[in-house]
Motif scaffolding. Structure first.
Motif, PDB file in Angstrom:
ATOM      1  N   ILE A 104       0.827  -1.212   0.000  1.00 39.63           N
ATOM      2  CA  ILE A 104       0.000   0.000   0.000  1.00 39.63           C
ATOM      3  C   ILE A 104       0.859   1.258   0.000  1.00 39.63           C
ATOM      4  O   ILE A 104       0.700   2.141  -0.832  1.00 39.63           O
TER       5      ILE A 104
ATOM      6  N   VAL B 229      -2.972   2.117  -3.592  1.00 38.57           N
ATOM      7  CA  VAL B 229      -4.367   2.432  -3.920  1.00 38.57           C
ATOM      8  C   VAL B 229      -4.473   2.934  -5.355  1.00 38.57           C
ATOM      9  O   VAL B 229      -5.287   2.456  -6.145  1.00 38.57           O
TER      10      VAL B 229
ATOM     11  N   ARG C 252      -6.163   0.945  -8.618  1.00 38.00           N
ATOM     12  CA  ARG C 252      -7.246   1.540  -9.412  1.00 38.00           C
ATOM     13  C   ARG C 252      -6.881   1.566 -10.897  1.00 38.00           C
ATOM     14  O   ARG C 252      -7.688   1.186 -11.761  1.00 38.00           O
TER      15      ARG C 252
ATOM     16  N   GLU D  48      -9.716   1.687   1.142  1.00 39.51           N
ATOM     17  CA  GLU D  48      -9.627   2.453  -0.103  1.00 39.51           C
ATOM     18  C   GLU D  48      -9.143   1.543  -1.223  1.00 39.51           C
ATOM     19  O   GLU D  48      -9.625   1.625  -2.364  1.00 39.51           O
ATOM     20  N   ALA D  49      -8.187   0.669  -0.896  1.00 40.57           N
ATOM     21  CA  ALA D  49      -7.649  -0.253  -1.897  1.00 40.57           C
ATOM     22  C   ALA D  49      -8.701  -1.270  -2.327  1.00 40.57           C
ATOM     23  O   ALA D  49      -8.793  -1.630  -3.499  1.00 40.57           O
TER      24      ALA D  49
ATOM     25  N   LYS E  59      -5.364   2.909   4.643  1.00 39.58           N
ATOM     26  CA  LYS E  59      -5.747   2.935   3.229  1.00 39.58           C
ATOM     27  C   LYS E  59      -6.287   1.593   2.763  1.00 39.58           C
ATOM     28  O   LYS E  59      -6.541   1.400   1.566  1.00 39.58           O
TER      29      LYS E  59
END
Length: 217
Positions: free
Chosen positions: A58, A66, A70, A95-96, A92
């Protein structure tokens, strides 16, 4: 038997070497790519084959996990991504997952757990380290968190059995483990998962888990 092609994205050379050595013990895995950050990864993908599964750190200096996750899913939607994290590094994490990751593991996982997770994610599972699954459940329970899965179920019109499958999926269980919990066949669990994906309008287990987690925001 076709080997599973795996790529590793990790900026710590010691951890990268350790994980690489663990994966090299499997006869079913072929290590095809090793990058130090997202920027390095996309440079390498211009001249090498795209792995089936990525193990993704991460926190990285140039293009973090992240953002890399994406962009990878946008360009190669078929690939699977497993997030690598440390015990206290979950800021995070979700979010990932929302970005398209299919599961998350602790970096110090034992060899057999790491290898099994790679196999599981290709079979439709959403593997998680027990500690990280526990964190996810704790967050889901905060302030009527248990109702959040039910809310998703109601809005998507999931059946009671599909809701049970979804809850076990959030806990990090794979198809075989869910079938054992519910006393049904692997084929039945896969059929339930197909229906869940259709109703939630997602393409796989990682997105399904992300949709549930997204209700926490």
């Amino acid at each position: 038997m076709t080997k599973i092609k795996v790529g590793l994205v990790e900026d710590n050379p010691t951890i990268s070497r350790d994980i690489w050595e663990k994966l090299s013990l499997s006869d079913d895995i072929e290590l095809v790519l090793r990058a130090v950050n997202g920027k390095d990864l996309f440079k390498q993908l211009l001249r090498t084959e795209v792995p089936d599964v990525f193990l993704m750190d991460i926190e990285m200096a140039e293009m973090d996990g992240v953002t890399t996750t994406r962009l990878l899913k946008e360009k190669y939607p078929h690939v699977k991504i497993l997030i690598l994290t440390i015990f206290d590094d979950d800021s995070k994490l979700f979010e990932a997952i929302k970005a398209g990751a299919s599961g998350y593991l602790l970096k110090e996982e034992k060899t057999h757990i790491l290898i099994n997770a790679i196999t599981d994610v290709l079979e439709g599972g959403a593997p998680m380290s027990p500690i990280m699954a526990s964190k996810a459940l704790d967050l889901l329970r905060q302030g009527s968190g248990d109702l959040q899965i039910q809310s998703v179920s109601r809005s998507a019109e999931l059946t009671l059995r599909e809701n049970e499958v979804m809850e076990w999926l959030v806990r990090g269980l794979n198809v075989r483990e869910i079938s054992e919990k519910l006393f049904v066949s692997n084929k039945t669990v896969r059929k339930h998962l197909e229906h869940i994906y259709q109703k939630l309008h997602v393409k796989g287990s990682g997105e399904a888990v992300a949709k549930v987690i997204g209700r926490m925001a």
